[in-house]
Each structure stands twice: as structure tokens, then as C-alpha cells.
Design a protein around this motif. Structure first.
Motif, short mmCIF file in Angstrom:
data_model
loop_
_atom_site.label_atom_id
_atom_site.label_comp_id
_atom_site.label_asym_id
_atom_site.label_seq_id
_atom_site.Cartn_x
_atom_site.Cartn_y
_atom_site.Cartn_z
N UNK A 25 3.84 38.29 7.30
CA UNK A 25 3.51 38.73 5.97
C UNK A 25 2.26 38.00 5.49
N UNK A 26 1.66 38.51 4.43
CA UNK A 26 0.41 37.93 3.95
C UNK A 26 0.62 36.51 3.46
N UNK A 27 1.73 36.28 2.74
CA UNK A 27 1.94 34.93 2.21
C UNK A 27 2.31 33.94 3.30
N UNK A 28 2.85 34.44 4.43
CA UNK A 28 3.20 33.53 5.51
C UNK A 28 1.96 32.92 6.15
N UNK A 29 0.93 33.73 6.30
CA UNK A 29 -0.29 33.22 6.91
C UNK A 29 -0.96 32.17 6.04
N UNK A 30 -0.67 32.21 4.73
CA UNK A 30 -1.29 31.23 3.84
C UNK A 30 -0.54 29.90 3.87
N UNK A 31 0.74 29.98 4.14
CA UNK A 31 1.52 28.74 4.19
C UNK A 31 1.41 28.21 5.62
N UNK A 32 0.38 27.44 5.88
CA UNK A 32 0.14 26.97 7.23
C UNK A 32 1.00 25.77 7.59
N UNK A 33 1.48 25.11 6.57
CA UNK A 33 2.25 23.91 6.85
C UNK A 33 3.62 24.30 7.40
N UNK A 34 3.98 23.73 8.51
CA UNK A 34 5.30 23.93 9.06
C UNK A 34 6.17 22.72 8.72
N UNK A 35 7.44 22.84 9.01
CA UNK A 35 8.35 21.76 8.65
C UNK A 35 8.01 20.54 9.49
N UNK A 36 7.58 19.48 8.86
CA UNK A 36 7.26 18.25 9.54
C UNK A 36 8.30 17.20 9.16
N UNK A 37 9.36 17.18 9.91
CA UNK A 37 10.40 16.21 9.62
C UNK A 37 9.98 14.85 10.15
N UNK A 38 10.52 13.78 9.59
CA UNK A 38 10.23 12.46 10.13
C UNK A 38 10.63 12.36 11.59
N UNK A 39 10.12 11.36 12.25
CA UNK A 39 10.35 11.24 13.68
C UNK A 39 11.83 11.14 14.02
N UNK A 40 12.61 10.48 13.14
CA UNK A 40 14.04 10.35 13.42
C UNK A 40 14.74 11.70 13.40
N UNK A 41 14.28 12.62 12.55
CA UNK A 41 14.90 13.94 12.49
C UNK A 41 14.50 14.78 13.67
N UNK A 42 13.37 14.48 14.29
CA UNK A 42 12.98 15.23 15.47
C UNK A 42 13.78 14.83 16.69
N UNK A 43 14.33 13.60 16.70
CA UNK A 43 15.05 13.10 17.86
C UNK A 43 16.55 13.09 17.65
N UNK A 44 17.00 13.06 16.41
CA UNK A 44 18.43 12.94 16.13
C UNK A 44 18.89 14.07 15.22
N UNK A 45 20.19 14.34 15.28
CA UNK A 45 20.78 15.39 14.46
C UNK A 45 22.07 14.85 13.85
N UNK A 46 22.34 15.15 12.59
CA UNK A 46 23.57 14.63 11.98
C UNK A 46 24.81 15.11 12.70
N UNK A 47 25.78 14.22 12.80
CA UNK A 47 27.08 14.56 13.38
C UNK A 47 28.09 14.59 12.25
N UNK A 48 28.66 15.75 12.00
CA UNK A 48 29.62 15.91 10.92
C UNK A 48 31.02 16.05 11.49
N UNK A 49 32.00 15.89 10.61
CA UNK A 49 33.38 16.15 10.99
C UNK A 49 34.11 14.99 11.61
N UNK A 50 33.58 13.76 11.48
CA UNK A 50 34.31 12.62 11.99
C UNK A 50 35.48 12.27 11.07
N UNK A 51 36.48 11.59 11.63
CA UNK A 51 37.68 11.24 10.87
C UNK A 51 37.33 10.26 9.75
N UNK A 52 38.21 10.21 8.78
CA UNK A 52 38.05 9.27 7.68
C UNK A 52 38.30 7.85 8.19
N UNK A 53 37.35 6.96 7.97
CA UNK A 53 37.48 5.59 8.47
C UNK A 53 38.53 4.80 7.71
N UNK A 54 38.90 5.25 6.51
CA UNK A 54 39.88 4.52 5.72
C UNK A 54 41.29 4.99 5.98
#
Length: 773
Positions: A25-54
Motif C-alpha cells: 500500500x502507499x502508506x506502507x512504502x512511507x513507513x520505512x522503519x521496521x520493528x527494531x527490537x533490542x538485542x535481547x528480544x532478537x535472541x530471546x522470547x518470553x516463556x509463559x505458563x510456568x507454575x506459580x512459585x508460591x
């Protein structure tokens, strides 16, 4: 966090076809910036669903067994690599070959009916409700169980479940673009099943499709297909006979709702005995719980009752989070004619949206109940917690946690579920709340949820696509920092364009002159705002700490503004009394007052928003600390006349004390610090504060509107009728104001009504509540 070898967001989570192979689309070509996550987000992914520690530390100690991210699997993407065969013909019938190769654990009925009829629980109820005449044998009493014979005879037929799984795969391929499954905790399920503990899958009810998705996921991974408790009222005998042969436990034919079924004197006893027999056979169960009414929690109470009696050694509870790109309806009348109509409509329907399923780590129910770590001794009625505040008697404020007994209604026809003490009942409610919270916490946030929350809470008057892309990237990073996963992947323009396409019926997208970005505005209608608010609920759950803290700050600022002058309001070179309405003033907020406001708001939250194993005071402190981490509040120390460690100038003499407390110290520096907060001055701070405030504004506004409507209502009223009238009043109020439609949803009305009922609404209370809120 676990290591992820994929780029940015896992590429295995393929985007639906609408995002691929299309002209930009026309507006897509104007938004040149792509998602630039910090380096930790590029190498790691959140792990959800672990048991309650308490509550379940022992279950948490059972690690997953892998150090890498296992990725996702699209159930609808089946090819020849998932079969034992290869070739061009295999590629055309690979779905049939895949279904035939999946392992199915059969479950014949055998003598289950005899065992259920001879159980002590059923015999006691039969003896109390029907006294057999002299000479009549037990077969006469067992004839009273005839309405429940189809339910007891529910089984799992391997051949039929393979066929229906193939049908569902084809059917869902016409409904959704993809069904992604997080494979991280699947090895833990297999391990728990091998240890001999039956699995009980618990999910929060959203749609009638939930009942079909969980068995399909487990079947496709060759895990045991569970017996599914389905709350739908199905009249067609043909559909009932098919569903009961694939493990679906339906409502009795004579009952239209769960409440009607539970009121039958035999239903609860028969279902408890049936659950006992199924768990003895090693079968798995799948139960849905309603976050609003708590319906479905009675099944968890039955399982806990069996564990207390020693009938069942233990079970492993598995929370399941299901995310939809599109809001699905929950009230469905299922019949043969409606099912055939729906199947025919799929022939010319294009797949829309996607589904993300996260299965959490299993944990022991026996450990949670018997360890004593799930504390309910601080639970108090809402009257005791908030009534002193409502009546402006702050000195009598009681600290504790709100008791939500209505989440597990008591049925006179179910004496085996009546707890011997209030503590027992509170533990059952705590289990329901814990599972609702766990299932919501392991639910992935979809792209439509991100865009909906930004359009509702930050850009309600409209926003350009470039600014929307920037805010989506910011909100995405904030979600990752809070250990919440997302259910999409791709570049930023693709994500925003995909979300706008799905939300298009509820948005107004204005085309701007050449060279400018389009403007996106939420459509100002009841249905559109309700749709967007339902989508934004997952984001609100992720930012609930910040939302509570922001509302507490807003409440204190309102008190400052209404007072006209305050000693806590000051600017450089001016005393507090000299400041009047300056937008650049510094407001000093005391820690105790701010925490108290947050604590009061905690008691008004809907069920499942805060973990039941955490005290309300701790949650309120975390809410205040979260605003400091966000940069909204800046902590400062109150200046002292005497330095805290200058004991020479301190009045009195030093005294020696003895204490057995290992944390005790005689140092003067152990005195509690008097700290306070002031609002940060950066330009974006007020905007972020309002963004978090609006997340809970709908529920709080609904409570105010409901309170104002009490004077004009006749009493007494039945709960269902009272809820219906309140819901109509909320809609009428929103239509008159032509805004705030998010405050008139069924969930907001239900939460407001429950809050006022727990407060013990009387003729003199409404005015006091309005003034306090």
C-alpha cells in the motif's frame, strides 16, 4: 526467557494469507522503519505458563527439559513430512494419512454405569429423594438415573474421533488462516501423563470453539484426548449421540443452562461419581470456567472433594490460553439445522484471522491445596474493606483481600459440595481464581489487541498510520519486557495493515491528500466500541499494575484539584498556597496515601486480574513501583531536620535491645524511610498516564453509572432481572452521552452489580458511593 534461533518474532508463526503476496500500500512504502527490537528480544522470547512459585514450588521445580525454544506449529499446515509416506499422491491425501497416524487412547464404557449407580454418593441421594417401598430392589432406584444414562455412557471412539478430527481440520481451514500452538510445555504434558497423574485442562470460556480446539490440539500431538465438559444446550439427538462418542459431556436434555442442571437433586452426585470413575481410568478432562460468573468452577470443586476424600490421589491442572484475532460469540444455540447452515456457509467463506494456543505447565492440585501456601485467611467481605472508605472513615480502613464467594455458587441439591467451613469454600474459590488468572496470563496478545487498545485508550480522536506504527512498536516492546508473548510475526507495516483489515468494519479510515498518511479513527458506535474493548482486554491484563497505579495517581490529583490549594503542591520559588491551576506544578504524592488508593482500587477489579496468592497490599505496592519503572513517577526523599544516621543529635540515649529475629538490627538506619513521589515532567508522561488510566476507566465509570441508577429502581429484584435493568441503563446512558460505550458491556455491568451486591447496597448507600468514587 529461552533462546530463540529465529529472527525477531518466530517465523514459525506464519502470518495469515492476507498479509502475503499482495501489493504494498502507499502508506506502507512511507513507513520505512521496521520493528527494531533490542538485542535481547532478537535472541530471546518470553516463556509463559510456568507454575506459580508460591503455591506450587515443587511442580515448578520440574523443568521443561530443554534449553531452546521449541517454536510453534500450525495445525492447519499439514504436508507429507508429517506422515510416513512420500510422493505426489501423498501430498493430496496427506491430511487423511496424518489423522490415521495419530495415536488415540480409546475409552470404552464397560461397567461404568454399574459403578456410578453403586457409589455411596449416588445411593445416599437416591435414598434421601426416593424411598424404595418394601420388596423393591436396587434396580428400581437405578431407574431414576435414566435421564443421566447418556451422560454416563459418554466414551471415546478411536475411529469416530479420527474422522471428526479430519472434519475439524478442514472446517477450521475455512474459518481461520492459521491455528498456532506453542510447543514449549507439550513435553511436560507427556511426562505428567507417564507419571500416572490425570490431566485436567482448564481454559477461560470465550467461544463455543474452545471446546473443540483443545481436543484437536492434543489429538494432533498424539496426546490423550480429554473428556470435554460442554455447557451448550444441544437438542438434536443425532448431534448428541455423535458428540458423546468423542468424549463430550453435555448438559442433560431437560436442562437449558448449567444452573438448571445443578438444581436437579441427582445431577451433582452423578457427575461427581462420573468424574471419579474417569479419573480412576486415567482419563483427562477439559473444563471451561467463566471469568464473569465462575460457571464451570463446580467441576474443580468436585475434583478437590474427591482428593480430600482419598478417592483420587492427585490430578495435574493445566491452564490453557486461547487467543483469537477476531472476537467470537459465546452464546450459541447448537442444532442440526444451524450446524448444517454454518457448514454450507464455509464453502464460499474466506479464512479470516488466526488462533494462538498456549498450554501452560501442569501443576499438582493436591500440592496447591494441602501445602497451605494458598492463603485465604485474609479474605474479607467487600463491606469490611471498602465501607469505611465509602463512609469517609479512613481510620477504620481494614486491610485484606476481597472475598468472591459468588464465583462458586452453593446449590442446595448438591450436599456433597457443601464445604464444612468458610475456609474450605474460600480455597475452592481461590483455585478457580488462580486458574482464571493463570489461563489469562499465558494467553498471547494478538495484533488486533494492540491496535484496539491504542485506538481506544490513546488515540480515540484519530491517529495517522505512521504514528500508529510507532506506538505499536513501543507497546510490543513493553509487552515483551513484562514477559508476555504475542501471536503474530512479520514486519511492522504488515502487522498494522493486517490488524486494520480485520478491524475495518469498526474503524473509519480517512484517505488524506497525496503525500500524507491515512487517518484511522474508531467508529463511534456501540457495536464497534464494544468490539474494540473486548480485543483490548488482553492488553489491559498485561498492564494491570500500571493501570491500577495510574488510576490511584489520578484519584489523588483530583483531590488536589478539588481542594483548590494544597500544601503538597509547590513550584520553584512559590509556596503551595500560592499555586492555582498551573499545568507545570510539581505534585508530591505520599507513598502511604498513594498505596492506600491503589489498594482500594484492587478490591474493585474484575476476577482474574490479580493473582489470588498475592496479598492486596503487595499488589498495591507493586502497582506504585510499576509507575516508577515506567518513568511516570519519580521517587524523592522527604528532607529531614536531622540526618537519619546522626544519632548524636537524636534525643534520648542509645539503648540495647535483644531479639530473636535474624533480621533485627539495632542500627538507627533501620528506621523506615519516608519517601514520596512526584510526577515526571517529560512531555510524554501525561499521555502515558492517561493511557493507563483509560484501561480501567470503563469499569469504574460503569460502577458510577450503576450506583446513580439505584435510586430509580424498584426493589427487591431477582439478580438476573436486576442485571438486565442495569445493563439497559448503561446502554441508555452511553447513547445519551454518545460516548463511553465501553462502559456498557455485559462484563462491565456484571462487575458493577457484583461490587454493589458485595457492598450490601441499601437505600442510603448509593449517594455515599457516588461521592466516594
Amino acid at each position: 526467557m529461552v533462546e530463540e534461533k529465529k529472527d525477531w518474532i518466530n517465523n514459525n508463526t506464519g502470518l495469515p494469507p492476507i498479509q502475503q503476496n499482495r501489493p504494498a500500500l502507499s502508506w506502507e512504502s512511507k513507513v520505512k522503519k521496521k520493528v527494531r527490537a533490542p538485542s535481547c528480544l532478537g535472541m530471546f522470547r518470553p516463556v509463559m505458563g510456568q507454575c506459580c512459585h508460591q503455591c506450587t514450588p515443587d511442580s515448578l521445580g520440574k523443568k521443561l527439559g530443554q534449553n531452546s525454544f521449541l517454536g510453534f506449529r500450525n495445525l492447519l499446515s499439514i504436508n507429507e513430512t508429517q506422515t510416513r509416506y512420500r510422493g505426489w499422491l501423498v501430498r493430496r491425501v496427506c491430511c487423511i494419512l496424518f489423522v490415521s497416524g495419530c495415536k488415540v487412547y480409546g475409552s470404552p464404557v464397560s461397567d461404568r454405569l454399574k459403578r456410578v449407580g453403586q457409589s455411596n454418593r449416588v445411593r445416599e441421594v437416591l435414598g434421601a429423594t426416593h424411598k424404595a417401598p418394601e420388596g423393591e430392589d436396587s434396580q428400581g432406584q437405578l431407574s431414576l438415573l435414566s435421564p443421566f444414562l447418556p451422560l454416563i455412557s459418554t466414551c471415546i471412539s478411536p475411529g469416530l474421533i479420527r474422522f471428526l478430527s479430519w472434519v475439524m481440520l478442514k472446517m477450521f481451514a475455512s474459518v481461520f488462516g492459521s491455528i498456532q500452538v506453542n510447543k514449549n510445555h507439550l513435553p511436560a504434558l507427556d511426562r505428567a501423563a507417564q507419571e500416572g497423574s490425570p490431566l485436567v485442562y482448564v481454559y477461560v470460556r470465550q467461544s463455543a470453539l474452545d471446546c473443540a480446539l483443545i481436543p484437536l490440539v492434543l489429538f494432533c500431538h498424539s496426546l490423550r484426548v480429554p473428556y470435554t465438559v460442554c455447557p451448550l444446550h444441544i437438542k438434536s439427538s443425532f448431534l448428541r449421540s455423535i458428540l458423546q462418542k468423542v468424549g463430550v459431556v453435555l448438559l442433560p436434555l431437560s436442562a437449558a443452562t448449567e444452573l438448571e442442571a445443578e438444581m436437579h437433586p441427582l445431577y451433582s452426585a452423578v457427575m461427581t461419581s462420573l468424574v471419579r470413575e474417569l479419573l480412576h481410568e486415567g482419563q483427562a478432562l477439559s473444563v471451561g470456567v467463566s471469568a464473569e460468573s465462575g460457571h464451570g468452577g463446580q467441576w474443580l470443586a468436585r475434583i478437590r472433594q474427591l482428593i480430600k476424600e482419598g478417592s483420587v490421589p492427585d490430578v495435574s491442572l493445566v491452564p490453557v490460553g486461547i487467543s483469537y484475532d477476531c472476537v467470537t460469540t459465546t452464546d450459541v444455540k447448537v442444532g442440526l439445522h444451524s450446524v448444517l447452515q454454518w457448514l454450507l456457509s464455509l464453502l464460499w467463506k474466506k479464512p479470516v484471522g488466526s488462533v494462538m494456543i498456549h498450554i501452560a505447565q501442569p501443576f499438582s492440585l493436591k500440592e496447591m491445596c494441602e501445602s497451605g501456601r494458598c492463603r485465604v485467611d485474609e479474605w474479607l467481605p467487600l463491606q469490611d474493606l471498602l465501607l469505611p472508605v465509602v463512609l469517609n472513615n479512613r481510620a477504620d480502613c481494614v486491610f485484606g483481600k476481597r472475598r468472591m464467594s459468588w464465583l462458586l455458587p452453593t446449590f442446595r441439591s448438591a450436599p456433597e459440595l457443601e464445604e464444612k467451613s468458610r475456609s474450605d469454600r474460600d480455597i475452592n474459590v481461590a483455585i478457580v481464581l488462580h486458574l482464571i488468572y493463570s489461563a489469562a496470563s499465558c494467553t498471547a496478545v494478538m495484533s488486533t489487541s494492540l491496535v484496539s487498545s491504542l485506538l481506544l485508550y490513546k488515540h480515540s480522536k484519530g491517529v495517522s498510520t505512521s504514528v500508529l506504527c510507532r506506538d505499536v512498536a513501543w507497546l510490543l516492546e513493553e509487552l515483551f519486557f513484562r514477559n508476555r508473548d504475542v501471536g503474530f510475526g512479520g514486519t511492522l507495516p504488515e502487522i498494522v495493515h493486517y490488524s486494520l483489515c480485520l478491524l475495518a468494519p469498526h474503524l473509519v479510515i480517512a484517505a488524506m491528500p497525496l503525500g500524507k498518511d491515512p487517518i484511522v479513527v474508531p467508529r463511534p458506535s456501540f457495536s464497534s466500541i464494544i468490539h474494540l474493548s473486548l480485543q483490548a482486554q488482553k492488553v489491559t491484563h498485561a498492564f494491570i499494575l500500571e493501570a491500577v497505579g495510574a488510576c490511584a495517581v489520578s484519584a489523588m490529583l483530583c483531590e488536589v484539584v478539588f481542594s483548590g490549594a494544597s500544601s503538597r503542591v509547590r513550584t520553584d520559588g512559590a509556596k503551595g498556597e500560592e499555586v492555582r491551576g498551573d499545568m507545570e506544578f510539581d505534585v508530591v504524592l505520599g507513598q502511604s496515601e498513594l498505596t492506600e488508593k491503589a489498594l482500594q482500587l484492587c478490591h474493585l477489579l474484575p476476577p482474574g486480574m490479580m493473582p489470588p496468592c498475592q496479598s492486596a497490599q503487595s499488589f498495591a505496592l507493586d502497582a506504585v513501583d510499576s509507575l516508577v519503572r515506567c518513568g511516570i513517577l519519580v521517587m524523592e526523599e522527604i528532607p529531614r531536620d536531622v540526618p537519619i544516621c546522626d544519632f548524636w543529635k537524636k534525643e534520648g540515649t542509645l539503648t540495647w535491645t535483644t531479639s530473636d529475629d535474624p533480621y533485627h538490627s539495632d542500627s538507627d538506619c533501620e528506621e523506615p524511610d519516608l519517601c514520596s513521589y512526584k510526577i515526571s515532567q517529560p512531555r510524554q508522561c501525561p499521555e502515558m498516564l492517561f493511557f493507563f488510566c483509560r484501561m480501567l476507566a470503563g469499569h469504574l465509570r460503569a460502577l458510577c453509572w450503576t450506583t446513580a441508577a439505584l435510586d430509580g429502581m424498584d426493589s427487591p429484584l431477582a439478580e438476573a432481572e436486576f442485571l438486565s435493568q442495569i445493563h439497559s441503563h448503561l446502554r441508555d446512558t452511553a447513547n445519551q452521552k454518545k460516548r463511553h460505550y465501553e462502559s456498557c458491556s455485559e462484563e462491565a455491568a456484571h462487575t458493577a452489580v457484583r461490587a454493589l451486591m458485595d457492598l450490601g447496597v441499601s437505600d442510603s448507600l448509593p449517594l455515599c458511593v457516588c461521592v466516594s468514587l
